[in-house]
Design a protein around this motif. Structure first.
Motif, PDB file in Angstrom:
ATOM      1  N   ASN A 199       3.105  11.579   4.433  1.00  0.00           N
ATOM      2  CA  ASN A 199       1.989  12.520   3.831  1.00  0.00           C
ATOM      3  C   ASN A 199       2.219  13.979   4.207  1.00  0.00           C
ATOM      4  N   SER A 200       2.912  14.485   5.429  1.00  0.00           N
ATOM      5  CA  SER A 200       3.346  15.726   5.562  1.00  0.00           C
ATOM      6  C   SER A 200       4.297  16.239   4.608  1.00  0.00           C
ATOM      7  N   ARG A 201       5.044  15.314   4.120  1.00  0.00           N
ATOM      8  CA  ARG A 201       6.247  15.832   3.115  1.00  0.00           C
ATOM      9  C   ARG A 201       5.557  15.926   1.898  1.00  0.00           C
ATOM     10  N   LEU A 202       4.578  15.128   1.545  1.00  0.00           N
ATOM     11  CA  LEU A 202       3.824  15.263   0.264  1.00  0.00           C
ATOM     12  C   LEU A 202       3.012  16.700   0.349  1.00  0.00           C
ATOM     13  N   ALA A 203       2.307  16.713   1.248  1.00  0.00           N
ATOM     14  CA  ALA A 203       1.424  18.132   1.504  1.00  0.00           C
ATOM     15  C   ALA A 203       2.563  19.245   1.188  1.00  0.00           C
ATOM     16  N   ARG A 204       3.617  19.377   1.757  1.00  0.00           N
ATOM     17  CA  ARG A 204       4.706  20.402   1.658  1.00  0.00           C
ATOM     18  C   ARG A 204       5.066  20.714  -0.077  1.00  0.00           C
ATOM     19  N   ARG A 205       5.340  19.456  -0.450  1.00  0.00           N
ATOM     20  CA  ARG A 205       5.626  19.372  -1.883  1.00  0.00           C
ATOM     21  C   ARG A 205       4.612  19.929  -2.747  1.00  0.00           C
ATOM     22  N   GLU A 206       3.458  19.571  -2.524  1.00  0.00           N
ATOM     23  CA  GLU A 206       2.416  20.054  -3.368  1.00  0.00           C
ATOM     24  C   GLU A 206       1.997  21.461  -3.175  1.00  0.00           C
ATOM     25  N   ALA A 207       2.190  22.066  -1.894  1.00  0.00           N
ATOM     26  CA  ALA A 207       2.069  23.565  -1.669  1.00  0.00           C
ATOM     27  C   ALA A 207       3.250  24.514  -2.110  1.00  0.00           C
ATOM     28  N   ALA A 208       4.232  23.598  -2.323  1.00  0.00           N
ATOM     29  CA  ALA A 208       5.389  24.690  -3.093  1.00  0.00           C
ATOM     30  C   ALA A 208       5.150  24.859  -4.436  1.00  0.00           C
TER      31      ALA A 208
END
Length: 183
Positions: free
Chosen positions: A174-183
């Motif tokens: 989920n932390s990787r997904l959040a960083r991906r969506e923020a980019a």
């Protein structure tokens, strides 16, 4: 999870359940997947993927990735054995596979897998909620735990048994997904 046989009867509806994205993204950080070998156009987790029409059991995976490399697979649970055999055969071609399957050590495909796989990683402390392909929502009530069968893209010396905590894996994904969506 995609039904790679093309069947879509109610009996195998669970074959269409999708991998929880957090699980995939956590594992992708470790393995850098190049190919989703059991996908559909609407649910592929990698840029390169093999659909039911392309028949992953007959298609050479080396046509889709740089060797050595890793393939992601969430096979149809109604018939796992041929996918285990395919992953074992592809490992001889320096192709690694990470396969998400039910945690059931009493079935024939599990015994066959541990003859060729490098790692069996049990997902502990809870069951996964797969994604319903129609609603896009997590499906509660999974009646079994899950495990990962891992074939490494180099010669096998033994089969190692390990564990990973479900919540730790999900939090990292989920932390990787959040960083991906923020980019």
């Amino acid at each position: 999870m995609t039904d790679c046989t093309g069947s879509n009867t109610p009996a195998d509806q669970r074959d269409l359940w999708r991998t929880p994205p957090a699980i995939f993204f956590a594992l992708d950080a470790e393995f850098c997947f190049q190919l989703d070998a059991a996908a559909a156009l609407h649910n592929a987790l990698c840029r390169k993927f093999i659909t039911a029409a392309q028949n992953t059991l007959e298609t050479p995976w080396a046509d889709y990735l740089n060797v050595p490399g890793y393939v992601w697979m969430n096979p149809p649970y109604s018939d796992i054995t041929p996918f285990v055999k395919k992953a074992a055969a592809e490992s001889a071609n320096r192709i690694g596979t990470v396969m998400l399957v039910p945690a059931d050590t009493s079935v024939g495909w599990f015994w066959e897998a541990i003859q060729t796989a490098s790692v069996v990683r049990f997902i502990t402390a809870g069951r996964l909620a797969f994604i319903n392909p129609v609603t896009g929502k997590p499906v509660s009530g999974n009646n079994k735990g899950s495990l990962l069968l891992i074939w490494k893209p180099y010669p096998r010396t033994h089969c190692e048994f390990t564990t990973v905590d479900r919540d730790t894996l999900m939090a990292y994904g989920n932390s990787r997904l959040a960083r991906r969506e923020a980019a």
